[in-house]
Design a protein around this motif. Sequence first.
Motif, PDB file in Angstrom:
ATOM      1  N   VAL A   9       0.517  -0.041   5.265  1.00 26.03           N
ATOM      2  CA  VAL A   9       1.598  -0.854   4.738  1.00 26.03           C
ATOM      3  C   VAL A   9       2.463  -1.242   5.926  1.00 26.03           C
ATOM      4  N   SER A  10       2.672  -2.554   6.105  1.00 26.26           N
ATOM      5  CA  SER A  10       3.384  -3.028   7.290  1.00 26.26           C
ATOM      6  C   SER A  10       4.856  -3.357   7.030  1.00 26.26           C
ATOM      7  N   CYS A  11       5.219  -3.670   5.788  1.00 29.73           N
ATOM      8  CA  CYS A  11       6.629  -3.891   5.478  1.00 29.73           C
ATOM      9  C   CYS A  11       6.852  -3.829   3.976  1.00 29.73           C
ATOM     10  N   VAL A  12       8.130  -3.673   3.622  1.00 26.66           N
ATOM     11  CA  VAL A  12       8.541  -3.522   2.234  1.00 26.66           C
ATOM     12  C   VAL A  12       9.766  -4.398   2.015  1.00 26.66           C
ATOM     13  N   SER A  13       9.863  -5.006   0.826  1.00 28.52           N
ATOM     14  CA  SER A  13      11.033  -5.820   0.503  1.00 28.52           C
ATOM     15  C   SER A  13      11.351  -5.679  -0.980  1.00 28.52           C
ATOM     16  N   LYS A  14      12.612  -5.618  -1.304  1.00 26.25           N
ATOM     17  CA  LYS A  14      13.050  -5.604  -2.699  1.00 26.25           C
ATOM     18  C   LYS A  14      13.042  -7.035  -3.208  1.00 26.25           C
ATOM     19  N   CYS A  15      12.570  -7.249  -4.434  1.00 26.76           N
ATOM     20  CA  CYS A  15      12.588  -8.577  -5.036  1.00 26.76           C
ATOM     21  C   CYS A  15      12.969  -8.446  -6.508  1.00 26.76           C
ATOM     22  N   PHE A  16      13.133  -9.577  -7.201  1.00 26.74           N
ATOM     23  CA  PHE A  16      13.625  -9.515  -8.579  1.00 26.74           C
ATOM     24  C   PHE A  16      12.663  -8.800  -9.510  1.00 26.74           C
ATOM     25  N   GLU A  17      11.380  -8.793  -9.197  1.00 25.28           N
ATOM     26  CA  GLU A  17      10.395  -8.116 -10.039  1.00 25.28           C
ATOM     27  C   GLU A  17      10.291  -6.631  -9.741  1.00 25.28           C
ATOM     28  N   GLY A  18      10.807  -6.195  -8.600  1.00 26.66           N
ATOM     29  CA  GLY A  18      10.712  -4.791  -8.218  1.00 26.66           C
ATOM     30  C   GLY A  18      10.686  -4.649  -6.715  1.00 26.66           C
ATOM     31  N   ILE A  19       9.571  -4.110  -6.200  1.00 22.80           N
ATOM     32  CA  ILE A  19       9.434  -3.881  -4.768  1.00 22.80           C
ATOM     33  C   ILE A  19       8.106  -4.459  -4.301  1.00 22.80           C
ATOM     34  N   ALA A  20       8.154  -5.224  -3.196  1.00 23.97           N
ATOM     35  CA  ALA A  20       6.947  -5.840  -2.634  1.00 23.97           C
ATOM     36  C   ALA A  20       6.514  -5.058  -1.407  1.00 23.97           C
ATOM     37  N   PHE A  21       5.236  -4.683  -1.365  1.00 26.07           N
ATOM     38  CA  PHE A  21       4.635  -3.992  -0.233  1.00 26.07           C
ATOM     39  C   PHE A  21       3.624  -4.940   0.397  1.00 26.07           C
ATOM     40  N   ALA A  22       3.656  -5.077   1.723  1.00 30.91           N
ATOM     41  CA  ALA A  22       2.679  -5.917   2.433  1.00 30.91           C
ATOM     42  C   ALA A  22       1.833  -5.035   3.341  1.00 30.91           C
ATOM     43  N   THR A  23       0.585  -5.445   3.540  1.00 24.50           N
ATOM     44  CA  THR A  23      -0.328  -4.674   4.382  1.00 24.50           C
ATOM     45  C   THR A  23      -0.733  -5.475   5.613  1.00 24.50           C
ATOM     46  N   VAL A  24      -1.335  -4.779   6.553  1.00 27.83           N
ATOM     47  CA  VAL A  24      -1.788  -5.424   7.788  1.00 27.83           C
ATOM     48  C   VAL A  24      -2.976  -6.353   7.541  1.00 27.83           C
ATOM     49  N   LYS A  25      -3.626  -6.239   6.399  1.00 27.76           N
ATOM     50  CA  LYS A  25      -4.766  -7.101   6.077  1.00 27.76           C
ATOM     51  C   LYS A  25      -4.376  -8.311   5.235  1.00 27.76           C
ATOM     52  N   GLY A  26      -3.075  -8.553   5.066  1.00 24.37           N
ATOM     53  CA  GLY A  26      -2.621  -9.754   4.383  1.00 24.37           C
ATOM     54  C   GLY A  26      -2.503  -9.670   2.878  1.00 24.37           C
ATOM     55  N   HIS A  27      -2.387  -8.477   2.344  1.00 25.47           N
ATOM     56  CA  HIS A  27      -2.211  -8.325   0.904  1.00 25.47           C
ATOM     57  C   HIS A  27      -0.753  -7.968   0.595  1.00 25.47           C
ATOM     58  N   TYR A  34      10.315   0.945 -10.816  1.00 27.69           N
ATOM     59  CA  TYR A  34      10.111   2.393 -10.892  1.00 27.69           C
ATOM     60  C   TYR A  34       8.820   2.841 -10.206  1.00 27.69           C
ATOM     61  N   LEU A  35       8.095   1.893  -9.607  1.00 30.31           N
ATOM     62  CA  LEU A  35       6.820   2.149  -8.929  1.00 30.31           C
ATOM     63  C   LEU A  35       5.785   2.781  -9.862  1.00 30.31           C
ATOM     64  N   LEU A  36       5.794   2.337 -11.118  1.00 30.96           N
ATOM     65  CA  LEU A  36       4.837   2.836 -12.095  1.00 30.96           C
ATOM     66  C   LEU A  36       3.629   1.914 -12.253  1.00 30.96           C
ATOM     67  N   LYS A  37       3.838   0.608 -12.030  1.00 32.72           N
ATOM     68  CA  LYS A  37       2.767  -0.355 -12.288  1.00 32.72           C
ATOM     69  C   LYS A  37       2.838  -1.497 -11.277  1.00 32.72           C
ATOM     70  N   CYS A  38       1.681  -1.847 -10.723  1.00 30.44           N
ATOM     71  CA  CYS A  38       1.585  -3.007  -9.848  1.00 30.44           C
ATOM     72  C   CYS A  38       1.487  -4.241 -10.750  1.00 30.44           C
ATOM     73  N   THR A  39       2.480  -5.117 -10.674  1.00 32.80           N
ATOM     74  CA  THR A  39       2.539  -6.264 -11.572  1.00 32.80           C
ATOM     75  C   THR A  39       1.891  -7.518 -11.000  1.00 32.80           C
ATOM     76  N   LYS A  40       1.745  -7.579  -9.673  1.00 31.19           N
ATOM     77  CA  LYS A  40       1.181  -8.784  -9.064  1.00 31.19           C
ATOM     78  C   LYS A  40       0.556  -8.443  -7.718  1.00 31.19           C
ATOM     79  N   GLN A  41      -0.555  -9.108  -7.407  1.00 31.23           N
ATOM     80  CA  GLN A  41      -1.205  -8.970  -6.109  1.00 31.23           C
ATOM     81  C   GLN A  41      -1.396 -10.350  -5.518  1.00 31.23           C
ATOM     82  N   ILE A  42      -1.014 -10.500  -4.252  1.00 32.22           N
ATOM     83  CA  ILE A  42      -1.139 -11.773  -3.552  1.00 32.22           C
ATOM     84  C   ILE A  42      -1.948 -11.514  -2.285  1.00 32.22           C
ATOM     85  N   ASP A  43      -2.922 -12.361  -2.025  1.00 32.66           N
ATOM     86  CA  ASP A  43      -3.762 -12.232  -0.838  1.00 32.66           C
ATOM     87  C   ASP A  43      -3.568 -13.481   0.015  1.00 32.66           C
ATOM     88  N   ILE A  44      -2.917 -13.346   1.178  1.00 35.12           N
ATOM     89  CA  ILE A  44      -2.678 -14.531   2.007  1.00 35.12           C
ATOM     90  C   ILE A  44      -3.968 -15.030   2.662  1.00 35.12           C
TER      91      ILE A  44
END
Length: 91
Positions: A9-27, A34-44
């Motif tokens: 995990v390369s960075c983290v940001s708070k957003c209106f839906e919760g918390i966004a985690f980014a990885t070194v592979k572009g995901h 509450y970190l209970l459910k991943c609601t969205k996945q984006i692949d750059i």
Amino acid sequence: MLDDYGCEVSCVSKCFEGIAFATVKGHIYIWDQYLLKCTKQIDINQMPFKILSTYIVSMDYNQRRLLVTTINGDAIEVILTEAGSTKTVKA
């Protein structure tokens, strides 16, 4: 939770839906507050335009927009909609 990503995990940001985690592979994974459910996945890697790197180094959230930068200087704007979809623009 984060062990399933298969890379760092390369960075983290708070957003209106919760918390966004980014990885070194572009995901980008957006989790509920509450970190209970991943609601969205984006692949750059799947963007309709060419990027120099998939290694995400920073994200910033502002007015339903997630601004993403990569290690080689790509700047990508990901617009998060209420309907759950995303729109991306290379800045």
